[in-house]
Design an enzyme around this catalytic site. Structure first.
Site, PDB file in Angstrom:
ATOM      1  N   ASN A  13     -11.315  -2.126   5.867  1.00 40.17           N
ATOM      2  CA  ASN A  13      -9.787  -2.110   5.501  1.00 40.17           C
ATOM      3  C   ASN A  13      -9.382  -0.608   5.100  1.00 40.17           C
ATOM      4  O   ASN A  13      -8.378  -0.393   4.821  1.00 40.17           O
ATOM      5  CB  ASN A  13      -9.680  -3.067   4.326  1.00 40.17           C
ATOM      6  CG  ASN A  13     -10.286  -2.503   3.035  1.00 40.17           C
ATOM      7  OD1 ASN A  13     -11.249  -1.513   3.020  1.00 40.17           O
ATOM      8  ND2 ASN A  13      -9.919  -2.975   1.799  1.00 40.17           N
ATOM      9  N   ASP A  54     -12.782  -3.816  -0.263  1.00 37.39           N
ATOM     10  CA  ASP A  54     -12.548  -5.379  -0.905  1.00 37.39           C
ATOM     11  C   ASP A  54     -13.770  -5.598  -1.728  1.00 37.39           C
ATOM     12  O   ASP A  54     -13.582  -6.203  -2.794  1.00 37.39           O
ATOM     13  CB  ASP A  54     -12.190  -6.238   0.196  1.00 37.39           C
ATOM     14  CG  ASP A  54     -10.729  -6.461   0.557  1.00 37.39           C
ATOM     15  OD1 ASP A  54      -9.820  -5.976  -0.071  1.00 37.39           O
ATOM     16  OD2 ASP A  54     -10.597  -6.967   1.891  1.00 37.39           O
ATOM     17  N   GLY A  69     -12.071 -14.587   5.766  1.00 32.96           N
ATOM     18  CA  GLY A  69     -12.465 -13.120   5.671  1.00 32.96           C
ATOM     19  C   GLY A  69     -12.827 -12.582   4.260  1.00 32.96           C
ATOM     20  O   GLY A  69     -13.514 -11.915   3.763  1.00 32.96           O
ATOM     21  N   SER A 106       0.804  -1.215  -0.131  1.00 34.84           N
ATOM     22  CA  SER A 106       0.038  -0.027   0.020  1.00 34.84           C
ATOM     23  C   SER A 106       0.767   1.209   0.098  1.00 34.84           C
ATOM     24  O   SER A 106       0.461   2.126  -0.675  1.00 34.84           O
ATOM     25  CB  SER A 106      -1.131  -0.129   1.121  1.00 34.84           C
ATOM     26  OG  SER A 106      -1.995  -1.093   0.881  1.00 34.84           O
ATOM     27  N   GLY A 114      -5.427 -12.131  -8.759  1.00 36.46           N
ATOM     28  CA  GLY A 114      -5.912 -11.013  -7.608  1.00 36.46           C
ATOM     29  C   GLY A 114      -5.458  -9.679  -7.892  1.00 36.46           C
ATOM     30  O   GLY A 114      -5.720  -8.932  -7.041  1.00 36.46           O
ATOM     31  N   TYR A 155      -2.480 -12.882  -5.765  1.00 38.51           N
ATOM     32  CA  TYR A 155      -1.857 -12.109  -6.810  1.00 38.51           C
ATOM     33  C   TYR A 155      -0.329 -12.433  -6.687  1.00 38.51           C
ATOM     34  O   TYR A 155       0.547 -11.992  -7.744  1.00 38.51           O
ATOM     35  CB  TYR A 155      -1.944 -10.681  -6.631  1.00 38.51           C
ATOM     36  CG  TYR A 155      -1.708 -10.102  -5.155  1.00 38.51           C
ATOM     37  CD1 TYR A 155      -3.001  -9.874  -4.325  1.00 38.51           C
ATOM     38  CD2 TYR A 155      -0.613  -9.739  -4.600  1.00 38.51           C
ATOM     39  CE1 TYR A 155      -2.986  -9.649  -2.873  1.00 38.51           C
ATOM     40  CE2 TYR A 155      -0.593  -9.193  -3.309  1.00 38.51           C
ATOM     41  CZ  TYR A 155      -1.694  -9.370  -2.547  1.00 38.51           C
ATOM     42  OH  TYR A 155      -1.535  -8.819  -1.324  1.00 38.51           O
ATOM     43  N   LYS A 187      -8.591  -6.131  10.951  1.00 37.96           N
ATOM     44  CA  LYS A 187      -9.652  -5.828  10.020  1.00 37.96           C
ATOM     45  C   LYS A 187     -11.025  -5.915  10.851  1.00 37.96           C
ATOM     46  O   LYS A 187     -11.945  -5.218  10.505  1.00 37.96           O
ATOM     47  CB  LYS A 187      -9.662  -6.685   8.608  1.00 37.96           C
ATOM     48  CG  LYS A 187      -8.593  -6.092   7.663  1.00 37.96           C
ATOM     49  CD  LYS A 187      -9.041  -6.984   6.373  1.00 37.96           C
ATOM     50  CE  LYS A 187      -8.243  -6.496   5.335  1.00 37.96           C
ATOM     51  NZ  LYS A 187      -8.721  -7.419   3.952  1.00 37.96           N
ATOM     52  N   LYS A 224     -17.827 -24.416   8.601  1.00 42.02           N
ATOM     53  CA  LYS A 224     -17.561 -22.876   8.722  1.00 42.02           C
ATOM     54  C   LYS A 224     -18.198 -22.491   7.310  1.00 42.02           C
ATOM     55  O   LYS A 224     -18.712 -21.326   7.379  1.00 42.02           O
ATOM     56  CB  LYS A 224     -15.903 -22.724   8.787  1.00 42.02           C
ATOM     57  CG  LYS A 224     -15.712 -21.567   9.067  1.00 42.02           C
ATOM     58  CD  LYS A 224     -14.228 -21.237   9.403  1.00 42.02           C
ATOM     59  CE  LYS A 224     -13.782 -20.172   9.367  1.00 42.02           C
ATOM     60  NZ  LYS A 224     -12.000 -19.910   9.507  1.00 42.02           N
TER      61      LYS A 224
END
Ligand code: NAP
Length: 284
Positions: free
Chosen positions: A92, A107, A134, A21, A249, A228, A71, A160
Site C-alpha cells: 500500500n 496496514d 486482503g 489520503s 477503524g 471507519y 495492492k 477461503k
C-alpha cells in the site's frame, strides 16, 4: 523554489476520487512546513498499471500509496518488496529511492499500533478474525508478529478461511472455519478479541453486521471493527450495549498513514493534524 526541491506523492487506485489520503498527507506536509511536497490522486485503470508505475520513475515521484484494485498487482512492477508486504501479499506504499521502487505494507503496522494504543497487547491472546480477504491477511500477520497464541479466521466461505489459515500456519496456531458452524460459536467463547475485517456494516449498508452472537464472548473481550464509516457500526453498537470495550477503524487508517509518512520523509508526522484532516474528509 528550485524545481529539484519539489517532491511529488500520490495515491494510485481506481476509482480513487473518494480517497482520504490527499487530505491527510497534504495537511501533514503543511504542518511540517514541507511546502514543496505535493500529494495528488492518481486514477489508474488495471490495464495501465505497469505504465503508471514506470511513470512514477520518469516523473520522479518520491513515493505513492496504492489502493484498490492494485495492492497486489502492483507488486510485480516494483524493484524490491519489504518482508511484511511479501507475507501479506499486498503493497500500500511505494518509495522511490533514485529510481528504485520499494513496496511496503503499512496496514500491518497501522493495525498493531492501533491495538496497542488502545491498550490491548496481542501477545498470548486468542483472536477471532471475521473475513478472509486482503485486510484479514494484514491483520493476521500483525497478530502472528506480535505472538498471538491462537487465531481463528471465520468467514462465509470456510474454504477461503482455511486457505488463509494454512498460509500462516508456520507463524502461529491458526484455524480457518465457516462462521455458521458450532466450532465458530465455541471459538467465540474463549476469544480475547473479535476483529471484523468484512465490509458488513460499512456505509451505505449500515444496518448490516456479520452473523455473530457477541454475547458468547467472555466479559471484557475487545470488539474491533476496522470499518471507519460509520464511526460506530451495528456490530460496535451491539457490543457496546452488551458492555464490551470497542474500537473502530479510524486509528488503523490514521496509523497506516503515519507509517507511510515516516517511510516517505524519515520523520514522524503531526498525528493530531492528520486525524483532524481525516475527520474533515469524512465530514465528522
Ligand atoms: P476484501 O479483500 O474484498 O475482503 C472482504 C472479506 O469480507 C472477504 O472475506 C469477503 O468474503 C467478506 N465479505 C464481503 N462481503 C461480504 C458479505 N456480504 N457477507 C459476508 N462476507 C462478506 O476487502 P478488504 O480489502 O479485506 O477490506 C475489508 C474491509 O476492511 C473494508 O470495509 C475496508 O474498508 C476495511 N479496511 C479498513 C482499513 C483501515 O485502515 N481501517 C484498512 C483496510 C481495509 P468473500 O471472499 O466470500 O467475498
Amino acid at each position: 523554489m528550485h524545481a529539484n526541491d519539489i517532491k511529488n506523492f500520490g495515491i494510485l487506485g481506481w476509482p480513487v476520487g473518494h480517497s482520504l489520503s490527499p487530505h491527510m498527507f497534504r495537511a501533514a506536509f503543511d504542518a511540517a512546513g514541507l511546502t514543496n511536497y505535493n500529494y495528488i490522486p492518481i486514477p489508474v485503470q488495471a490495464g495501465r498499471l505497469m505504465l503508471a508505475v514506470d511513470g512514477l520513475k520518469w516523473l520522479d515521484f518520491r513515493g505513492c500509496n496504492v489502493t484498490i484494485p492494485h495492492k497486489t498487482s502492483v507488486m510485480k512492477f516494483l524493484d524490491a518488496i519489504d518482508a511484511d508486504a511479501i507475507i501479506v501479499g499486498a503493497v500500500n506504499t511505494v518509495v522511490n529511492d533514485g529510481g528504485i521502487l520499494t513496496g511496503y505494507n503499512t496496514d500491518v503496522t497501522g493495525f498493531i499500533s492501533a491495538l496497542t494504543e488502545a491498550n490491548f497487547m496481542p501477545e498470548d491472546c486468542h483472536a477471532v478474525i471475521l473475513g478472509a480477504g486482503g485486510a484479514a491477511r494484514a491483520v493476521l500477520w500483525g497478530l502472528c508478529k506480535r505472538k498471538a497464541e491462537y487465531v481463528t479466521v471465520a468467514a462465509r466461505n470456510g474454504e477461503k478461511a482455511a486457505a488463509l489459515a494454512h498460509d500462516f500456519a508456520n507463524y502461529a496456531g491458526v484455524e480457518g472455519i465457516d462462521w455458521t458452524t458450532e466450532e465458530f460459536k465455541e471459538a467465540l467463547q474463549t476469544a480475547d478479541i473479535l476483529i471484523n475485517t468484512t465490509p458488513l456494516g460499512m456505509t451505505p449498508n449500515v444496518d448490516a453486521m456479520p452473523p455473530v452472537d457477541i454475547s458468547l464472548l467472555p466479559e471484557g473481550a475487545l470488539v474491533y471493527d476496522i470499518i471507519y464509516t460509520p464511526a460506530k457500526t451495528k456490530l460496535l453498537q451491539k457490543a457496546e450495549e452488551l458492555g464490551y470495550p470497542t474500537l473502530n477503524g479510524m486509528s488503523m487508517l490514521l496509523l497506516q498513514g503515519k507509517e507511510s509518512y515516516r517511510l516517505y520523509t524519515g520523520e514522524l508526522p503531526d498525528e493530531e493534524v492528520m486525524l483532524k484532516a481525516l475527520k474533515e474528509g469524512l465530514g465528522l
